[in-house]
Scaffold this active site. Structure first.
Site, mmCIF file in Angstrom:
data_model
loop_
_atom_site.group_PDB
_atom_site.id
_atom_site.type_symbol
_atom_site.label_atom_id
_atom_site.label_comp_id
_atom_site.label_asym_id
_atom_site.label_seq_id
_atom_site.Cartn_x
_atom_site.Cartn_y
_atom_site.Cartn_z
ATOM 1 N N LYS A 1 -98.195 -42.135 51.975
ATOM 2 C CA LYS A 1 -97.535 -42.748 50.822
ATOM 3 C C LYS A 1 -97.058 -44.172 51.139
ATOM 4 O O LYS A 1 -96.951 -44.556 52.316
ATOM 5 C CB LYS A 1 -96.371 -41.856 50.387
ATOM 6 C CG LYS A 1 -96.844 -40.476 49.905
ATOM 7 C CD LYS A 1 -95.709 -39.659 49.299
ATOM 8 C CE LYS A 1 -96.223 -38.308 48.830
ATOM 9 N NZ LYS A 1 -95.165 -37.517 48.155
ATOM 10 N N ASN B 1 -91.453 -39.209 51.081
ATOM 11 C CA ASN B 1 -91.587 -38.206 52.143
ATOM 12 C C ASN B 1 -92.863 -38.366 52.961
ATOM 13 O O ASN B 1 -93.375 -37.404 53.530
ATOM 14 C CB ASN B 1 -91.447 -36.795 51.551
ATOM 15 C CG ASN B 1 -92.438 -36.546 50.429
ATOM 16 O OD1 ASN B 1 -93.284 -37.393 50.161
ATOM 17 N ND2 ASN B 1 -92.345 -35.395 49.800
ATOM 18 N N TYR C 1 -100.507 -37.475 39.158
ATOM 19 C CA TYR C 1 -99.346 -36.576 39.136
ATOM 20 C C TYR C 1 -99.113 -35.965 37.748
ATOM 21 O O TYR C 1 -97.992 -35.530 37.451
ATOM 22 C CB TYR C 1 -98.091 -37.324 39.613
ATOM 23 C CG TYR C 1 -98.028 -37.471 41.118
ATOM 24 C CD1 TYR C 1 -97.804 -36.360 41.949
ATOM 25 C CD2 TYR C 1 -98.195 -38.700 41.731
ATOM 26 C CE1 TYR C 1 -97.746 -36.486 43.323
ATOM 27 C CE2 TYR C 1 -98.142 -38.839 43.124
ATOM 28 C CZ TYR C 1 -97.916 -37.722 43.908
ATOM 29 O OH TYR C 1 -97.854 -37.846 45.277
ATOM 30 N N HIS D 1 -98.584 -36.818 51.143
ATOM 31 C CA HIS D 1 -98.901 -35.801 50.134
ATOM 32 C C HIS D 1 -99.739 -34.716 50.799
ATOM 33 O O HIS D 1 -100.443 -34.979 51.769
ATOM 34 C CB HIS D 1 -99.718 -36.465 49.012
ATOM 35 C CG HIS D 1 -100.343 -35.495 48.060
ATOM 36 N ND1 HIS D 1 -99.642 -34.937 47.022
ATOM 37 C CD2 HIS D 1 -101.597 -34.957 48.007
ATOM 38 C CE1 HIS D 1 -100.437 -34.104 46.354
ATOM 39 N NE2 HIS D 1 -101.620 -34.100 46.937
ATOM 40 N N GLU E 1 -108.320 -33.524 43.710
ATOM 41 C CA GLU E 1 -107.687 -34.725 44.268
ATOM 42 C C GLU E 1 -108.660 -35.523 45.139
ATOM 43 O O GLU E 1 -108.655 -36.760 45.107
ATOM 44 C CB GLU E 1 -106.442 -34.325 45.064
ATOM 45 C CG GLU E 1 -105.344 -33.789 44.144
ATOM 46 C CD GLU E 1 -104.179 -33.141 44.872
ATOM 47 O OE1 GLU E 1 -103.232 -32.708 44.189
ATOM 48 O OE2 GLU E 1 -104.195 -33.053 46.123
HETATM 49 P P1 GDP Z 1 -94.899 -31.376 47.465
HETATM 50 O O1 GDP Z 1 -95.985 -30.428 47.022
HETATM 51 O O2 GDP Z 1 -94.168 -30.897 48.691
HETATM 52 O O3 GDP Z 1 -95.375 -32.819 47.599
HETATM 53 O O4 GDP Z 1 -93.765 -31.378 46.332
HETATM 54 P P2 GDP Z 1 -93.838 -31.357 44.735
HETATM 55 O O5 GDP Z 1 -95.213 -30.997 44.246
HETATM 56 O O6 GDP Z 1 -92.696 -30.528 44.266
HETATM 57 O O7 GDP Z 1 -93.501 -32.856 44.312
HETATM 58 C C1 GDP Z 1 -94.485 -33.878 44.358
HETATM 59 C C2 GDP Z 1 -93.845 -35.137 44.898
HETATM 60 O O8 GDP Z 1 -92.826 -35.561 43.995
HETATM 61 C C3 GDP Z 1 -93.109 -34.977 46.239
HETATM 62 O O9 GDP Z 1 -93.953 -35.035 47.350
HETATM 63 C C4 GDP Z 1 -92.128 -36.140 46.194
HETATM 64 O O10 GDP Z 1 -92.750 -37.376 46.537
HETATM 65 C C5 GDP Z 1 -91.751 -36.156 44.721
HETATM 66 N N1 GDP Z 1 -90.530 -35.378 44.477
HETATM 67 C C6 GDP Z 1 -90.332 -34.019 44.596
HETATM 68 N N2 GDP Z 1 -89.087 -33.661 44.266
HETATM 69 C C7 GDP Z 1 -88.455 -34.829 43.914
HETATM 70 C C8 GDP Z 1 -87.128 -35.132 43.459
HETATM 71 O O11 GDP Z 1 -86.264 -34.250 43.312
HETATM 72 N N3 GDP Z 1 -86.849 -36.459 43.192
HETATM 73 C C9 GDP Z 1 -87.788 -37.443 43.331
HETATM 74 N N4 GDP Z 1 -87.437 -38.703 43.053
HETATM 75 N N5 GDP Z 1 -89.039 -37.188 43.752
HETATM 76 C C10 GDP Z 1 -89.370 -35.904 44.052
#
Ligand code: GDP
Length: 138
Positions: free
Chosen positions: A10, A113, A50, A116, A127
């Protein structure tokens, strides 16, 4: 159980100069690089990538972040790739990720974080196809 997953380094991690070290760790972890490119997502690209998160409260923030600078897109191969890679990168929130995981080592916060990781075999294919044509996959 498929053997392909898709990852992105990222913008925060690319900007911080962690690209080389993250790729090295992926390879050392047994993930084989099948396709890779450095590129940048437009706002529209990020919204499309997304789209499944479009109803979530952080969607606009996430799109802005993911289009804020270059990313590195990588298709990886390993047995049971999706599950193994999600273990390898750690929990979404770096503060909750296990020691030694990519997100623990290189993540800044729940949004920035570092990497991805696809959440299913089906999404790994979708993807990968978002970024790579057939002749870019090896
Ligand atoms: P992943 O599968 O672990 O990447 O998590 P998710 O699918 O739940 O979320 C996708 C991406 O959205 C994450 O990798 C983060 O970059 C972002 N994200 C997830 N939760 C949050 C949040 O509570 N706040 C913000 N700002 N970004 C988030």
């Amino acid at each position: 159980m498929g053997n392909i997953t898709f990852t992105m380094i990222k913008p925060n991690a690319v900007k911080s100069g962690y690209t080389g070290e993250i790729i090295q760790r992926m390879v050392a972890g047994g993930f084989k690089v099948r396709a890779m490119k450095m590129t940048e997502l437009s706002v529209k690209d990020a919204q499309r990538f997304y789209a499944v998160h479009s109803e979530r409260s952080f969607f606009n923030e996430l799109v802005e972040f993911m289009s804020s600078g270059p990313i590195v897109a990588i298709m990886l191969e390993k047995e049971n790739a999706v599950e193994n890679f999600r273990k390898f990168i750690g929990a979404t929130d770096p503060a909750k990720a296990d020691e030694g995981t990519i997100r623990k080592l290189f993540g800044e916060n729940v949004q920035s974080n570092a990497v991805h990781g696809s959440d299913s075999d089906e999404n790994a294919v979708i993807e990968s196809n978002f970024f790579f044509s057939e002749r870019e996959k090896f």
